[in-house]
Design an enzyme around this catalytic site. Structure first.
Site, PDB file in Angstrom:
ATOM      1  N   GLY A 295       0.827  -1.216   0.000  1.00  0.00           N
ATOM      2  CA  GLY A 295       0.000   0.000   0.000  1.00  0.00           C
ATOM      3  C   GLY A 295       0.856   1.259   0.000  1.00  0.00           C
ATOM      4  O   GLY A 295       0.536   2.235   0.683  1.00  0.00           O
TER       5      GLY A 295
ATOM      6  N   ASN B 154       1.237   3.484  -2.233  1.00  0.00           N
ATOM      7  CA  ASN B 154       0.818   4.541  -3.171  1.00  0.00           C
ATOM      8  C   ASN B 154       0.008   5.654  -2.523  1.00  0.00           C
ATOM      9  O   ASN B 154      -0.363   6.623  -3.178  1.00  0.00           O
ATOM     10  CB  ASN B 154      -0.005   3.937  -4.317  1.00  0.00           C
ATOM     11  CG  ASN B 154      -1.281   3.297  -3.841  1.00  0.00           C
ATOM     12  OD1 ASN B 154      -1.256   2.188  -3.317  1.00  0.00           O
ATOM     13  ND2 ASN B 154      -2.414   3.981  -3.988  1.00  0.00           N
TER      14      ASN B 154
ATOM     15  N   SER C 149      -3.427  -0.860  14.859  1.00  0.00           N
ATOM     16  CA  SER C 149      -4.166   0.382  15.128  1.00  0.00           C
ATOM     17  C   SER C 149      -4.589   0.403  16.583  1.00  0.00           C
ATOM     18  O   SER C 149      -4.947  -0.645  17.156  1.00  0.00           O
ATOM     19  CB  SER C 149      -5.404   0.432  14.231  1.00  0.00           C
ATOM     20  OG  SER C 149      -6.318   1.390  14.739  1.00  0.00           O
TER      21      SER C 149
ATOM     22  N   GLY D  25      -1.464   7.703   1.449  1.00  0.00           N
ATOM     23  CA  GLY D  25      -1.457   7.889   2.894  1.00  0.00           C
ATOM     24  C   GLY D  25      -0.122   7.605   3.566  1.00  0.00           C
ATOM     25  O   GLY D  25       0.933   8.073   3.125  1.00  0.00           O
TER      26      GLY D  25
ATOM     27  N   GLY E 215       1.696   4.907   3.710  1.00  0.00           N
ATOM     28  CA  GLY E 215       2.666   4.173   2.887  1.00  0.00           C
ATOM     29  C   GLY E 215       3.436   5.105   1.964  1.00  0.00           C
ATOM     30  O   GLY E 215       4.664   5.013   1.845  1.00  0.00           O
TER      31      GLY E 215
ATOM     32  N   TYR F 283     -12.926  -3.956  11.515  1.00  0.00           N
ATOM     33  CA  TYR F 283     -11.639  -3.271  11.341  1.00  0.00           C
ATOM     34  C   TYR F 283     -10.768  -3.416  12.601  1.00  0.00           C
ATOM     35  O   TYR F 283      -9.627  -3.869  12.529  1.00  0.00           O
ATOM     36  CB  TYR F 283     -11.868  -1.795  11.022  1.00  0.00           C
ATOM     37  CG  TYR F 283     -10.575  -0.998  10.940  1.00  0.00           C
ATOM     38  CD1 TYR F 283      -9.745  -1.103   9.826  1.00  0.00           C
ATOM     39  CD2 TYR F 283     -10.177  -0.169  11.988  1.00  0.00           C
ATOM     40  CE1 TYR F 283      -8.544  -0.395   9.765  1.00  0.00           C
ATOM     41  CE2 TYR F 283      -8.986   0.540  11.923  1.00  0.00           C
ATOM     42  CZ  TYR F 283      -8.175   0.426  10.814  1.00  0.00           C
ATOM     43  OH  TYR F 283      -6.988   1.121  10.760  1.00  0.00           O
TER      44      TYR F 283
HETATM   45  N1  NAP Z   1      -5.543   6.742   9.023  1.00  0.00           N
HETATM   46  C1  NAP Z   1      -5.581   6.406  10.293  1.00  0.00           C
HETATM   47  O1  NAP Z   1      -6.064   7.169  11.148  1.00  0.00           O
HETATM   48  C2  NAP Z   1      -5.009   5.088  10.754  1.00  0.00           C
HETATM   49  C3  NAP Z   1      -4.958   4.835  12.135  1.00  0.00           C
HETATM   50  C4  NAP Z   1      -4.412   3.636  12.583  1.00  0.00           C
HETATM   51  C5  NAP Z   1      -3.931   2.721  11.660  1.00  0.00           C
HETATM   52  N2  NAP Z   1      -4.000   2.998  10.319  1.00  0.00           N
HETATM   53  C6  NAP Z   1      -3.462   1.992   9.392  1.00  0.00           C
HETATM   54  O2  NAP Z   1      -2.453   2.611   8.608  1.00  0.00           O
HETATM   55  C7  NAP Z   1      -2.331   1.887   7.376  1.00  0.00           C
HETATM   56  C8  NAP Z   1      -2.308   2.864   6.222  1.00  0.00           C
HETATM   57  O3  NAP Z   1      -3.591   3.477   6.132  1.00  0.00           O
HETATM   58  P1  NAP Z   1      -3.820   4.968   5.602  1.00  0.00           P
HETATM   59  O4  NAP Z   1      -4.493   5.693   6.690  1.00  0.00           O
HETATM   60  O5  NAP Z   1      -2.565   5.482   5.018  1.00  0.00           O
HETATM   61  O6  NAP Z   1      -4.939   4.718   4.499  1.00  0.00           O
HETATM   62  P2  NAP Z   1      -4.862   4.749   2.893  1.00  0.00           P
HETATM   63  O7  NAP Z   1      -4.404   6.092   2.438  1.00  0.00           O
HETATM   64  O8  NAP Z   1      -6.191   4.275   2.457  1.00  0.00           O
HETATM   65  O9  NAP Z   1      -3.765   3.668   2.533  1.00  0.00           O
HETATM   66  C9  NAP Z   1      -4.075   2.296   2.540  1.00  0.00           C
HETATM   67  C10 NAP Z   1      -3.289   1.613   1.457  1.00  0.00           C
HETATM   68  O10 NAP Z   1      -3.653   0.220   1.465  1.00  0.00           O
HETATM   69  C11 NAP Z   1      -3.916  -0.153   0.122  1.00  0.00           C
HETATM   70  N3  NAP Z   1      -4.809  -1.312   0.014  1.00  0.00           N
HETATM   71  C12 NAP Z   1      -6.105  -1.405   0.369  1.00  0.00           C
HETATM   72  N4  NAP Z   1      -6.588  -2.610   0.017  1.00  0.00           N
HETATM   73  C13 NAP Z   1      -5.570  -3.296  -0.568  1.00  0.00           C
HETATM   74  C14 NAP Z   1      -5.449  -4.569  -1.157  1.00  0.00           C
HETATM   75  N5  NAP Z   1      -6.497  -5.406  -1.267  1.00  0.00           N
HETATM   76  N6  NAP Z   1      -4.263  -4.942  -1.666  1.00  0.00           N
HETATM   77  C15 NAP Z   1      -3.205  -4.097  -1.617  1.00  0.00           C
HETATM   78  N7  NAP Z   1      -3.258  -2.867  -1.095  1.00  0.00           N
HETATM   79  C16 NAP Z   1      -4.433  -2.469  -0.573  1.00  0.00           C
HETATM   80  C17 NAP Z   1      -4.544   1.079  -0.505  1.00  0.00           C
HETATM   81  O11 NAP Z   1      -4.528   0.964  -1.927  1.00  0.00           O
HETATM   82  P3  NAP Z   1      -5.537   1.838  -2.851  1.00  0.00           P
HETATM   83  O12 NAP Z   1      -4.974   3.218  -2.880  1.00  0.00           O
HETATM   84  O13 NAP Z   1      -5.504   1.142  -4.156  1.00  0.00           O
HETATM   85  O14 NAP Z   1      -6.875   1.767  -2.174  1.00  0.00           O
HETATM   86  C18 NAP Z   1      -3.618   2.144   0.049  1.00  0.00           C
HETATM   87  O15 NAP Z   1      -2.443   2.208  -0.709  1.00  0.00           O
HETATM   88  C19 NAP Z   1      -3.507   0.906   7.341  1.00  0.00           C
HETATM   89  O16 NAP Z   1      -3.074  -0.362   7.728  1.00  0.00           O
HETATM   90  C20 NAP Z   1      -4.460   1.477   8.375  1.00  0.00           C
HETATM   91  O17 NAP Z   1      -5.298   0.484   8.907  1.00  0.00           O
HETATM   92  C21 NAP Z   1      -4.511   4.154   9.848  1.00  0.00           C
END
Ligand code: NAP
Length: 311
Positions: free
Chosen positions: A8, A10, A138, A12, A14, A184
């Site tokens: 992931g 691409n 998380s 947020g 990542g 989740y």
């Molecule tokens: N944001 C928060 O407040 C928060 C808090 C605690 C933990 N987290 C964790 O942090 C991590 C990053 O999340 P983020 O907040 O940066 O959200 P994000 O911007 O949605 O990033 C998530 C990434 O995961 C990818 N992904 C989703 N489904 C997938 C699949 N089937 N196969 C491969 N890649 C997939 C997405 O790809 P696409 O772009 O193609 O959808 C995107 O690149 C996650 O594990 C999330 O649970 C986030």
């Protein structure tokens, strides 16, 4: 040259993590992404910004065992081995039931099961002396906000067993409104079970690979809320960023900086089996240290992925 794989990468967390790692031209960076158009845009941007040409993307859909297997084969062809595996990708599905290509509930399928199979298949290629695996969990796995006896926000993780969690219509004991969030937080509890059990087995075998768990904190504005309705998405982009004054809420760049330390900083060379919330080393929930549950999920995950996990 150090090879770092970010699932992931691409979007947020990542993408911001990749941005920092790319600055060091001794790093080879592989963005493991389901959407190759988005991934290519990220690669082009990162190469242009950093001048590091050792950045590539490879297709990986964690919701498909076939895709994970194909990814592994291609990855091994283009690298000399893996130094760091960052299991970052994740989804939150606000409403309804979605399933993986193999028929499992998708939140559990992507956040836990996909990374379980990926790590398993990549294990022989991870640097045996000093490889690092960091799994993104998380804080939602525990600590729901409780006020006057009522739970607000995301319910805490609730390990109902792998058979239940993998069902396409899992967690029917939750209301329709909170089911997606409970799936989740539970998937993120499963990430902890997996990480702690993997660490235990690696230590038992006296292997050099470390495993740590990371809660990036609440990072408003990333793509995570994309499955929510228009109102929820609006609040995620516009209201939540104002909460940054509270503990545990970080701009995504800050969370990426903390993540990079766990992934590459030499001061973490001997650190393993630990949980970090942002920059701080903490205990995860009491439930997350239940070894019987670690073992139950491990066995179930082997069964669901039809692959014995050899450490
Ligand atoms: N944001 C928060 O407040 C928060 C808090 C605690 C933990 N987290 C964790 O942090 C991590 C990053 O999340 P983020 O907040 O940066 O959200 P994000 O911007 O949605 O990033 C998530 C990434 O995961 C990818 N992904 C989703 N489904 C997938 C699949 N089937 N196969 C491969 N890649 C997939 C997405 O790809 P696409 O772009 O193609 O959808 C995107 O690149 C996650 O594990 C999330 O649970 C986030």
């Amino acid at each position: 040259m150090k090879t770092i794989v970010i699932t992931g990468g691409n979007s947020g967390l990542g993408l911001e993590t990749a941005r920092i790692i790319a600055q060091d031209k001794n790093n080879q960076l592989i963005l493991a992404c389901r959407d190759q158009k988005k991934a290519q845009t990220a690669v082009t941007e990162l190469r242009r910004e950093s001048g590091n040409l050792h950045i590539q993307s490879l297709e990986l859909d964690l919701a498909s065992f076939n895709s994970i297997r194909n990814f592994t084969v291609k990855l091994v062809e283009i690298t000399q081995g893996i130094d760091v595996l960052a299991c970052n990708a994740g989804i939150q599905i606000a409403k309804g039931n979605q399933t993986t290509a193999d028929g499992f509930e998708k939140t559990f399928g992507v956040n836990h099961l996909g990374h379980f199979l990926l790590t398993n298949l990549l294990m022989p290629y991870i640097n045996q002396k000093s490889g690092r695996i960091v799994l993104v969990s998380s804080g939602t796995h525990f600590n729901p906000a409780i006020w006057q006896g009522k739970i607000f926000g995301i319910p805490a993780g609730d390990y109902l067993g792998w058979e239940e969690l993998s069902k396409p219509n899992s967690m029917q004991n939750y209301s329709e409104r909170s089911r997606g969030y409970a799936r989740y937080s539970t998937s993120k509890l499963c990430v902890l079970f997996f990480g702690y059990e993997l660490n235990r087995l690696l230590r038992e075998k006296q292997r050099g690979i470390t495993v740590n768990l990371y809660d990036p904190g609440l990072m408003p504005g990333t793509g995570l809320a994309r499955e929510g309705n228009a109102m929820e998405q609006w609040a995620w982009r516009n209201i939540m960023p104002m909460l940054r004054i509270f503990d545990g809420v970080f701009p995504v760049k800050t969370s990426a900086g903390n993540f990079v330390k766990l992934l590459t900083d030499p001061s973490f060379n001997d650190m393993t089996g630990q949980y970090y919330e942002g920059p701080a080393h903490k205990n995860s929930s009491e439930d997350s240290y239940d070894q019987l549950k670690w073992n139950d999920l491990w066995k179930g995950s082997e069964q669901l992925t039809q692959e014995k996990f050899i450490v």
